[in-house]
Design a protein around this motif. Structure first.
Motif, PDB file in Angstrom:
ATOM      1  N   GLU A 253     -38.744  22.792  -5.797  1.00  0.00           N
ATOM      2  CA  GLU A 253     -37.555  22.023  -5.397  1.00  0.00           C
ATOM      3  C   GLU A 253     -37.187  22.316  -3.934  1.00  0.00           C
ATOM      4  O   GLU A 253     -36.988  21.408  -3.123  1.00  0.00           O
ATOM      5  CB  GLU A 253     -36.403  22.456  -6.318  1.00  0.00           C
ATOM      6  CG  GLU A 253     -35.521  21.434  -6.969  1.00  0.00           C
ATOM      7  CD  GLU A 253     -35.951  19.996  -6.904  1.00  0.00           C
ATOM      8  OE1 GLU A 253     -35.258  19.280  -6.171  1.00  0.00           O
ATOM      9  OE2 GLU A 253     -36.933  19.580  -7.561  1.00  0.00           O
ATOM     10  N   LEU A 254     -37.142  23.611  -3.601  1.00  0.00           N
ATOM     11  CA  LEU A 254     -36.768  24.012  -2.242  1.00  0.00           C
ATOM     12  C   LEU A 254     -37.777  23.520  -1.202  1.00  0.00           C
ATOM     13  O   LEU A 254     -37.422  23.224  -0.060  1.00  0.00           O
ATOM     14  CB  LEU A 254     -36.667  25.545  -2.150  1.00  0.00           C
ATOM     15  CG  LEU A 254     -35.436  26.176  -2.784  1.00  0.00           C
ATOM     16  CD1 LEU A 254     -35.582  27.689  -2.851  1.00  0.00           C
ATOM     17  CD2 LEU A 254     -34.179  25.822  -1.983  1.00  0.00           C
ATOM     18  N   LEU A 257     -37.222  20.639   1.186  1.00  0.00           N
ATOM     19  CA  LEU A 257     -36.389  20.715   2.404  1.00  0.00           C
ATOM     20  C   LEU A 257     -37.216  21.003   3.657  1.00  0.00           C
ATOM     21  O   LEU A 257     -36.679  21.128   4.751  1.00  0.00           O
ATOM     22  CB  LEU A 257     -35.358  21.852   2.264  1.00  0.00           C
ATOM     23  CG  LEU A 257     -34.315  21.703   1.184  1.00  0.00           C
ATOM     24  CD1 LEU A 257     -33.474  22.969   1.113  1.00  0.00           C
ATOM     25  CD2 LEU A 257     -33.424  20.510   1.480  1.00  0.00           C
ATOM     26  N   LYS A 260     -36.502  19.175   6.911  1.00  0.00           N
ATOM     27  CA  LYS A 260     -35.103  18.969   7.258  1.00  0.00           C
ATOM     28  C   LYS A 260     -34.663  20.025   8.272  1.00  0.00           C
ATOM     29  O   LYS A 260     -35.028  21.190   8.162  1.00  0.00           O
ATOM     30  CB  LYS A 260     -34.269  19.120   5.967  1.00  0.00           C
ATOM     31  CG  LYS A 260     -32.989  18.368   5.990  1.00  0.00           C
ATOM     32  CD  LYS A 260     -32.402  18.364   4.572  1.00  0.00           C
ATOM     33  CE  LYS A 260     -30.941  18.006   4.595  1.00  0.00           C
ATOM     34  NZ  LYS A 260     -30.640  16.649   4.908  1.00  0.00           N
ATOM     35  N   PRO A 532     -36.764  28.352   2.938  1.00  0.00           N
ATOM     36  CA  PRO A 532     -36.151  27.203   2.252  1.00  0.00           C
ATOM     37  C   PRO A 532     -34.800  27.528   1.608  1.00  0.00           C
ATOM     38  O   PRO A 532     -33.857  26.746   1.692  1.00  0.00           O
ATOM     39  CB  PRO A 532     -37.192  26.841   1.189  1.00  0.00           C
ATOM     40  CG  PRO A 532     -38.480  27.385   1.716  1.00  0.00           C
ATOM     41  CD  PRO A 532     -38.126  28.620   2.473  1.00  0.00           C
ATOM     42  N   LYS A 533     -34.718  28.724   1.029  1.00  0.00           N
ATOM     43  CA  LYS A 533     -33.486  29.125   0.342  1.00  0.00           C
ATOM     44  C   LYS A 533     -32.337  29.273   1.352  1.00  0.00           C
ATOM     45  O   LYS A 533     -31.222  28.792   1.130  1.00  0.00           O
ATOM     46  CB  LYS A 533     -33.800  30.461  -0.346  1.00  0.00           C
ATOM     47  CG  LYS A 533     -32.789  31.041  -1.237  1.00  0.00           C
ATOM     48  CD  LYS A 533     -33.272  32.413  -1.715  1.00  0.00           C
ATOM     49  CE  LYS A 533     -33.333  33.390  -0.533  1.00  0.00           C
ATOM     50  NZ  LYS A 533     -33.905  34.705  -0.860  1.00  0.00           N
ATOM     51  N   LYS A 535     -32.191  27.902   4.273  1.00  0.00           N
ATOM     52  CA  LYS A 535     -31.902  26.572   4.842  1.00  0.00           C
ATOM     53  C   LYS A 535     -30.963  25.800   3.908  1.00  0.00           C
ATOM     54  O   LYS A 535     -29.986  25.199   4.340  1.00  0.00           O
ATOM     55  CB  LYS A 535     -33.212  25.795   5.040  1.00  0.00           C
ATOM     56  CG  LYS A 535     -33.025  24.499   5.806  1.00  0.00           C
ATOM     57  CD  LYS A 535     -34.275  23.650   5.807  1.00  0.00           C
ATOM     58  CE  LYS A 535     -35.255  24.078   6.864  1.00  0.00           C
ATOM     59  NZ  LYS A 535     -36.428  23.169   6.932  1.00  0.00           N
ATOM     60  N   LYS A 536     -31.265  25.882   2.623  1.00  0.00           N
ATOM     61  CA  LYS A 536     -30.435  25.168   1.646  1.00  0.00           C
ATOM     62  C   LYS A 536     -28.985  25.647   1.759  1.00  0.00           C
ATOM     63  O   LYS A 536     -28.036  24.850   1.726  1.00  0.00           O
ATOM     64  CB  LYS A 536     -30.966  25.401   0.240  1.00  0.00           C
ATOM     65  CG  LYS A 536     -30.219  24.636  -0.812  1.00  0.00           C
ATOM     66  CD  LYS A 536     -30.864  24.761  -2.158  1.00  0.00           C
ATOM     67  CE  LYS A 536     -29.967  24.112  -3.196  1.00  0.00           C
ATOM     68  NZ  LYS A 536     -30.000  24.816  -4.457  1.00  0.00           N
ATOM     69  N   ASN A 537     -28.803  26.955   1.914  1.00  0.00           N
ATOM     70  CA  ASN A 537     -27.446  27.482   2.051  1.00  0.00           C
ATOM     71  C   ASN A 537     -26.785  26.979   3.328  1.00  0.00           C
ATOM     72  O   ASN A 537     -25.642  26.520   3.309  1.00  0.00           O
ATOM     73  CB  ASN A 537     -27.466  29.016   2.076  1.00  0.00           C
ATOM     74  CG  ASN A 537     -27.836  29.581   0.729  1.00  0.00           C
ATOM     75  OD1 ASN A 537     -27.827  28.862  -0.266  1.00  0.00           O
ATOM     76  ND2 ASN A 537     -28.184  30.843   0.693  1.00  0.00           N
ATOM     77  N   ASN A 540     -25.360  23.504   3.645  1.00  0.00           N
ATOM     78  CA  ASN A 540     -24.148  23.257   2.841  1.00  0.00           C
ATOM     79  C   ASN A 540     -22.939  24.028   3.362  1.00  0.00           C
ATOM     80  O   ASN A 540     -21.899  24.095   2.710  1.00  0.00           O
ATOM     81  CB  ASN A 540     -24.419  23.639   1.384  1.00  0.00           C
ATOM     82  CG  ASN A 540     -25.335  22.632   0.726  1.00  0.00           C
ATOM     83  OD1 ASN A 540     -25.064  21.432   0.786  1.00  0.00           O
ATOM     84  ND2 ASN A 540     -26.429  23.083   0.148  1.00  0.00           N
TER      85      ASN A 540
END
Ligand code: PEP
Ligand code: MG
Length: 569
Positions: A253-254, A257, A260, A532-533, A535-537, A540
């Motif tokens: 899933e990650l 990204l 991005k 990725p983790k 970046k996801k944080n 947001n």
């Protein structure tokens, strides 16, 4: 019987497999006079024969994996093994002096090494390490001690060891090694860092686990929580198989990204860079969508060798990374040997306090020829992309100036030789001692960038050895003194108008992202698999809100209060 042991989660993932106990056996060279010299010579020759069979197998494996050129190194080893003068010399020690085969061989090889070390022949001198390697294998074979080859283990292996060196980790056959567990070490020990960059699940600091396990035992390693289960039940296997699948699904899933960019919700852009130990990590860097490389630890290039790598060898190792990053920044740190990274062939002195001793820039500025070889290789590679040079373990401006002076000397030499390099090459330092953090602004006026090395900054600010599991609870980057050092480093950098990143493990700690963003960090550099983790944080988060959080957190008094604050937001 099922046994549960708690350790420190050092590299995420879940491993389910069978134990391989990695313990080096202590070799005893018998000094008892032998009576049957014929039988002793027979032991010597049988050991030699077995060693030849093993070296041929390694040569074949190397040929398949890395090609003929690398495999030919083992032809050289086999030639040394069969050196007739050496064998005759050793036989005489057995026949005339009645020495055991292992003792005679050890003495014979040491005398041989001593002799060629004094010759004016660089090629022969470099064979000393090969000879010692062969001697170790040969003696083990005489004594019928199993030789452990971490590159050749059965499928689904979980390695258990007291500790693993970075070169043990590099040797592992990743197709078959599911994970590893060590008794000592913390999250920032170099074996843990290597595990993260190789994406191998690892739990460290399990204290006395080796006394409970045997090779072949079933084991589950939950490196997400630091739990290790020996002899798991069928229910355990079911639960952890599901947990492993979840982890893999989340990773997939990650991965979406990847392309991005890391903009916060209010449009503030940060860079996400990767830490690497060598060219083999670049695939992971590209796969995880890093904006560049924030730390290339060059010492592994020195450690995976049995002699100092030449200028050309280093140039190739840097150039390939710079080229593959195709214009994205590649920050290459000059060699950081010492501390927990030994270099046997350099014969560094034994030290009571290696982390406070002869390490990194201290060695380089003392051995200028070696340092200049690296600087020349870096400059030459800078012609092939965007390469930045970073100096580690700085404590005073004299070190920075001396290093820059040597770099200028190298530039002048290359100009005379007509060799191209980046005339505008950027020079930075790591902020990993309180000495540089407190005086950040003054250092910032003399370099182009900073990178905070929290692994060392934490140990040096708190006087807590980063690899000592006995005091691992005290090793806490959230300690307000360490955060204060980080804050001062960022403010100092920005006051002088330079950028500042963080390449210590704290940069990849999800709980710290908002705090670091709020403190003003420009770039985060971490194991590629963590990007990725983080970046996801970041995408947001609001930059404005992170500043408020940082201001409030820095007013708190204890690490626990700060952790509670950042975790609640
Ligand atoms: C650090 O000290 O934070 C760092 C990145 O360097 P190393 O871990 O290689 O000492
Ligand atoms: Mg460091």
């Amino acid at each position: 019987m099922r046994k549960h042991i708690k350790g420190i989660d050092a590299s995420p993932g879940v491993a389910i497999g069978k134990v391989f106990l990695y313990k080096e056996v202590e070799v005893v060279l018998s000094e008892v006079k032998v009576t049957d010299t014929k039988a002793e010579v027979e032991r010597l020759l049988n050991g030699q024969k077995e060693t030849r069979i093993q070296l041929e197998a390694i040569r074949e494996k190397t040929r398949q994996k890395l090609g003929n050129e690398k495999a030919s190194i083992f032809d050289g080893h086999i030639t040394l093994l069969e050196d007739e003068d050496l064998v005759e010399e050793v036989k005489l020690k057995i026949e005339d002096e009645k020495k055991s085969a292992e003792l005679a061989l050890n003495e014979g090889i040491e005398e041989y090494c001593e002799m060629i070390s004094n010759l004016d022949d660089e090629y022969l001198r470099e064979r000393v390490a090969d000879l010692r390697d062969i001697s170790k294998r040969w003696i083990n074979n005489i004594l019928e001690i199993d030789i452990i080859d971490l590159g050749n283990l059965p499928a689904n292996t979980v390695i258990l060891a007291r500790d693993l060196t970075p070169s043990d980790t590099a040797q592992m056959d990743l197709e078959n090694v599911q994970g590893f567990v060590t008794e000592i070490g913390g999250k920032t020990a170099h074996s843990a860092i290597m595990a993260r960059s190789l994406e191998v699940p690892a739990v460290v600091g399990t204290k006395e686990i080796l006394s409970f396990v045997n090779t072949g035992d079933e084991i589950i390693v939950d490196a997400l929580s630091g739990d290790v289960i020996i002899h798991p039940t069928a229910e355990d296997v079911e639960v952890y198989t599901a947990k492993r699948q979840n982890f893999i699904d989340e990773k997939i899933e990650l991965a979406k990204l990847k392309d991005k960019e890391a903009f916060t919700t209010d449009g503030h852009r940060v860079d996400l860079w990767a830490n690497i130990g060598g060219a083999k990590d670049v695939d992971g860097v590209l796969k995880n969508g890093a904006d560049g490389i924030g730390l290339y630890r060059t010492e592994f290039l020195f450690m995976d060798n049995d002699r100092l790598p030449t200028e050309d060898e280093q140039f190739e190792a840097y150039k390939i990374v710079v080229e593959r990053l195709a214009g994205k920044p590649v920050t290459i740190r000059t060699m950081d040997i010492g501390g927990d990274k030994a270099l046997p062939y350099m014969k560094l002195p034994h030290e009571e306090n290696p982390f406070l001793g002869y390490r990194a820039l201290r060695v380089c500025l003392d051995r200028k020829d070696m340092f200049k070889t690296q600087l020349r290789a870096l400059l030459r590679a800078s012609a092939f992309g965007y390469l930045k040079i970073m100096f580690p373990m700085v404590i005073n401006l004299e070190e920075v100036r001396a290093s820059k002076e040597l770099l200028e000397e190298c530039k002048a030499e290359l100009r005379v030789e007509g060799v191209k390099f980046d005339e505008e090459i950027k020079i930075g330092i790591m902020i990993e001692t309180p000495a540089t953090a407190f005086r950040a602004k003054h250092f910032a006026e003399e370099v182009d960038f900073f990178s905070i090395g929290t692994n060392d900054l934490t140990q040096y600010t708190l006087a807590v050895d980063r690899g000592n599991e006995v005091i691992s609870k005290l090793y806490d980057t959230y300690n307000p003194a360490v955060l204060e050092a980080i804050r001062q480093a960022i403010e100092g950098a920005h006051a002088a108008g330079i950028t500042i990143s963080m390449c210590g493990e704290f940069a990849g700690d999800e709980t710290a992202t908002e705090l670091l963003l709020g403190l003003g960090l420009d770039a985060f550099s971490m194991s590629a698999s963590s990007i990725p983790k983080i970046k996801k944080n970041l995408i947001n988060m609001s930059y404005a809100k992170s500043k408020e959080l940082a201001n409030e957190a820095m007013e708190l008094r204890t690490a626990d209060e700060i952790k509670t604050k950042v975790m609640r937001g």
